[in-house]
Design an enzyme around this catalytic site. Structure first.
Site, PDB file in Angstrom:
ATOM      1  CG  HIS A 113     -32.023 -13.746 -28.004  1.00 48.01           C
ATOM      2  ND1 HIS A 113     -32.464 -12.490 -28.364  1.00 48.01           N
ATOM      3  CD2 HIS A 113     -30.668 -13.691 -27.983  1.00 48.01           C
ATOM      4  CE1 HIS A 113     -31.408 -11.718 -28.561  1.00 48.01           C
ATOM      5  NE2 HIS A 113     -30.317 -12.404 -28.334  1.00 48.01           N
TER       6      HIS A 113
ATOM      7  CG  ASP B  23     -23.505 -16.745 -25.435  1.00 45.47           C
ATOM      8  OD1 ASP B  23     -22.390 -16.401 -25.863  1.00 45.47           O
ATOM      9  OD2 ASP B  23     -24.311 -15.961 -24.924  1.00 45.47           O
TER      10      ASP B  23
HETATM   11  N1  ACO Z   1     -33.891 -22.058 -19.799  1.00 46.84           N
HETATM   12  C1  ACO Z   1     -35.071 -22.350 -19.250  1.00 46.84           C
HETATM   13  N2  ACO Z   1     -36.123 -21.522 -19.276  1.00 46.84           N
HETATM   14  C2  ACO Z   1     -35.960 -20.334 -19.886  1.00 46.84           C
HETATM   15  C3  ACO Z   1     -34.751 -19.957 -20.468  1.00 46.84           C
HETATM   16  C4  ACO Z   1     -33.692 -20.872 -20.415  1.00 46.84           C
HETATM   17  N3  ACO Z   1     -32.513 -20.575 -20.967  1.00 46.84           N
HETATM   18  N4  ACO Z   1     -34.891 -18.730 -21.003  1.00 46.84           N
HETATM   19  C5  ACO Z   1     -36.127 -18.339 -20.753  1.00 46.84           C
HETATM   20  N5  ACO Z   1     -36.786 -19.315 -20.083  1.00 46.84           N
HETATM   21  C6  ACO Z   1     -38.169 -19.299 -19.643  1.00 46.84           C
HETATM   22  C7  ACO Z   1     -38.337 -18.490 -18.372  1.00 46.84           C
HETATM   23  O1  ACO Z   1     -38.156 -19.270 -17.222  1.00 46.84           O
HETATM   24  C8  ACO Z   1     -39.745 -18.000 -18.527  1.00 46.84           C
HETATM   25  O2  ACO Z   1     -40.627 -19.057 -18.217  1.00 46.84           O
HETATM   26  P1  ACO Z   1     -41.987 -18.793 -17.422  1.00 46.84           P
HETATM   27  O3  ACO Z   1     -42.766 -17.856 -18.304  1.00 46.84           O
HETATM   28  O4  ACO Z   1     -42.558 -20.148 -17.283  1.00 46.84           O
HETATM   29  O5  ACO Z   1     -41.571 -18.142 -16.132  1.00 46.84           O
HETATM   30  C9  ACO Z   1     -39.885 -17.750 -20.022  1.00 46.84           C
HETATM   31  O6  ACO Z   1     -38.940 -18.621 -20.637  1.00 46.84           O
HETATM   32  C10 ACO Z   1     -39.583 -16.316 -20.418  1.00 46.84           C
HETATM   33  O7  ACO Z   1     -38.318 -15.966 -19.882  1.00 46.84           O
HETATM   34  P2  ACO Z   1     -37.844 -14.497 -19.579  1.00 46.84           P
HETATM   35  O8  ACO Z   1     -36.939 -14.515 -18.399  1.00 46.84           O
HETATM   36  O9  ACO Z   1     -39.015 -13.557 -19.519  1.00 46.84           O
HETATM   37  O10 ACO Z   1     -37.058 -14.163 -20.862  1.00 46.84           O
HETATM   38  P3  ACO Z   1     -36.067 -12.969 -21.010  1.00 46.84           P
HETATM   39  O11 ACO Z   1     -36.351 -12.315 -22.294  1.00 46.84           O
HETATM   40  O12 ACO Z   1     -36.029 -12.084 -19.828  1.00 46.84           O
HETATM   41  O13 ACO Z   1     -34.671 -13.743 -21.021  1.00 46.84           O
HETATM   42  C11 ACO Z   1     -32.580 -14.560 -21.496  1.00 46.84           C
HETATM   43  C12 ACO Z   1     -33.785 -13.790 -22.040  1.00 46.84           C
HETATM   44  C13 ACO Z   1     -32.022 -13.806 -20.294  1.00 46.84           C
HETATM   45  C14 ACO Z   1     -31.522 -14.628 -22.571  1.00 46.84           C
HETATM   46  C15 ACO Z   1     -33.016 -15.976 -21.070  1.00 46.84           C
HETATM   47  O14 ACO Z   1     -33.532 -16.663 -22.175  1.00 46.84           O
HETATM   48  C16 ACO Z   1     -31.906 -16.759 -20.388  1.00 46.84           C
HETATM   49  O15 ACO Z   1     -31.698 -16.617 -19.186  1.00 46.84           O
HETATM   50  N6  ACO Z   1     -31.159 -17.593 -21.177  1.00 46.84           N
HETATM   51  C17 ACO Z   1     -30.035 -18.312 -20.619  1.00 46.84           C
HETATM   52  C18 ACO Z   1     -28.807 -17.428 -20.565  1.00 46.84           C
HETATM   53  C19 ACO Z   1     -28.256 -17.172 -21.956  1.00 46.84           C
HETATM   54  O16 ACO Z   1     -28.105 -18.068 -22.766  1.00 46.84           O
HETATM   55  N7  ACO Z   1     -27.886 -15.905 -22.184  1.00 46.84           N
HETATM   56  C20 ACO Z   1     -27.294 -15.495 -23.460  1.00 46.84           C
HETATM   57  C21 ACO Z   1     -28.270 -14.727 -24.287  1.00 46.84           C
HETATM   58  S1  ACO Z   1     -27.617 -14.309 -25.868  1.00 46.84           S
HETATM   59  C22 ACO Z   1     -26.485 -13.105 -25.517  1.00 46.84           C
HETATM   60  O17 ACO Z   1     -26.650 -12.305 -24.656  1.00 46.84           O
HETATM   61  C23 ACO Z   1     -25.311 -13.078 -26.273  1.00 46.84           C
END
Ligand code: ACO
Length: 381
Positions: free
Chosen positions: A264, A316
């Site tokens: 998140h 989710d």
């Molecule tokens: N699975 C694996 N790795 C992840 C995930 C994930 N779900 N989420 C973040 N990471 C990792 C990234 O790869 C990154 O790793 P790195 O630093 O080694 O490259 C690190 O964690 C930071 O990730 P960011 O992309 O900078 O985090 P951001 O704040 O942009 O992303 C997000 C937030 C989009 C929700 C992300 O966690 C994600 O894609 N989750 C999966 C989709 C999801 O569940 N969305 C629903 C969110 S809740 C809602 O909107 C209702």
């Protein structure tokens, strides 16, 4: 121009404070969520969806009388314009329900005489229509698209419970009623998430409330936002059995794939909404031989991802298992999220219109400048 060139872009607007709000607050450090100052745990325990909507719109809890009148108003607004119901029959096969919903909400504007009136009073009435009609659209579309008859709302039941019965065509049992009510309460608002921001940007141009909610539905659809719950269920189905979880998750992580329903932007600890949904996922799946594996698989994924990446489930993740247990088909999961979030979107549109300033950020130009125009016949291939 020069200043625009020098300004540094903040990718993904991370940690940018884009406006002031009294609607909701996400405390990502402590894993807390508040609607108008009331903690989500308190609301989940004591309040239904209608009470939360009233709170988000009015910045105070309703009296008993106000709540009864508000519920009556919402249930009476669950009736859909006839042309919209006719349109359901003409929607091409295979269309994603979020695409249908986005079009249908835009369509609602055609039948509302107050669409162009952005006064507080008209906005409040339109907000009630949107909150009431969106669940009716989802249920009505599902039934007509699948050759079933429409189920009328029952004035004695809540909006969330009406949605479930109008969708499935069955009177839900106590646990299912509680679970759907909780789903609606937990998804009602969540600070400046992507879809709410889309709604506020649209409202800030003084466009109408239907335009803002249509924009919000468009933003919610993506798998990084509300579309994640559908992807979670597809992953659970892909895994198939609890014994296969570790290999499956390790493989995804090795390929640097995102595990849907985890991570998140704001929460650095557990998303409080996941905690409440986990409980209902467990209760609903219970000892049901067909459902229990989904809960077991979910728990194993949670443990594996926590161990490997230190990441927690977001709203989710368990919403997928809960909705599956409630009999909602997977492609409709995000629409249920949308039905609840209409509460927050409309609250934010009203807040934006009450004290508006056009939202117009800038971008950092990273192309070449200046470039000389070359006539077309002189351009190299
Ligand atoms: N699975 C694996 N790795 C992840 C995930 C994930 N779900 N989420 C973040 N990471 C990792 C990234 O790869 C990154 O790793 P790195 O630093 O080694 O490259 C690190 O964690 C930071 O990730 P960011 O992309 O900078 O985090 P951001 O704040 O942009 O992303 C997000 C937030 C989009 C929700 C992300 O966690 C994600 O894609 N989750 C999966 C989709 C999801 O569940 N969305 C629903 C969110 S809740 C809602 O909107 C209702």
């Amino acid at each position: 121009m020069e200043a625009e060139g020098r300004a540094r872009a903040i990718r993904g607007l991370e940690d940018v404070i884009a406006a002031e709000t009294r609607v909701g607050y996400v405390d990502g450090v402590n894993g807390k969520l508040y609607y108008a100052g009331y903690e989500i745990g308190d609301l989940a325990k004591h309040a239904g969806f209608e009470e939360c909507v009233f709170l988000l719109w009015n910045d105070r809890l309703p009296t008993k009388r106000e709540l009864a009148a508000f519920r009556d108003e919402l249930i009476s607004e669950m009736v859909l314009p006839r042309p919209l119901v006719q349109w359901f029959k003409r929607v091409p096969r295979g269309v994603h329900p979020m695409v249908m919903l986005r079009s249908a909400v835009s369509d609602l504007a055609l039948y509302d005489k107050e669409t162009e009136d952005n006064s507080m009073e008209a906005n409040r009435r339109k907000a009630a229509r949107i909150v009431a009609k969106v669940p009716a659209i989802i249920a009505g579309f599902y039934r007509i698209y699948n050759g079933k008859g429409l189920v009328p709302p029952d004035p004695k039941k809540s909006l969330a419970v009406n949605f479930l019965r109008m969708f499935t065509g069955r009177e839900p049992d106590k646990m299912s009623r509680e679970a759907m009510e909780l789903m609606f309460v937990l998804h009602a608002d969540h600070g400046f998430n992507a879809s709410t921001f889309a709604a506020r940007v649209t409202a800030s141009t003084l466009a109408d409330m239907y335009a803002a909610v249509t924009a919000a539905i468009g933003a919610l659809k993506g798998p990084l936002h509300g579309g994640a719950n559908q992807r979670v269920m597809e992953m659970l189905e892909g895994i198939g059995s609890p014994e296969d979880v570790d290999d499956y998750i390790d493989g995804m992580l090795a390929r640097k794939e995102r595990i849907m329903g985890f991570g998140h932007r704001v929460y650095k600890v557990e998303d409080p909404r996941a905690r409440y949904l986990r409980r209902y996922a467990e209760s609903l799946c219970g000892s049901d031989a067909a459902l229990h594996p989904y809960y077991e698989i979910s728990r194993r994924i949670e443990q594996r991802v926590k161990k490997a990446k230190g990441m927690y489930p977001n709203v989710d993740f368990y919403s997928a298992t809960v909705q599956h247990a409630l009999g909602i088909p997977v492609e409709y999961y995000t629409t249920v999220f949308a039905a609840s979030r209409t509460a927050g979107w409309t609250a934010h549109v009203m807040e934006q219109h009450a004290d508006n300033r056009l939202m117009r950020p800038r971008s950092q130009f990273v192309g070449k400048i200046p470039r000389r125009y070359v006539p077309i016949e002189k351009r190299k291939k």
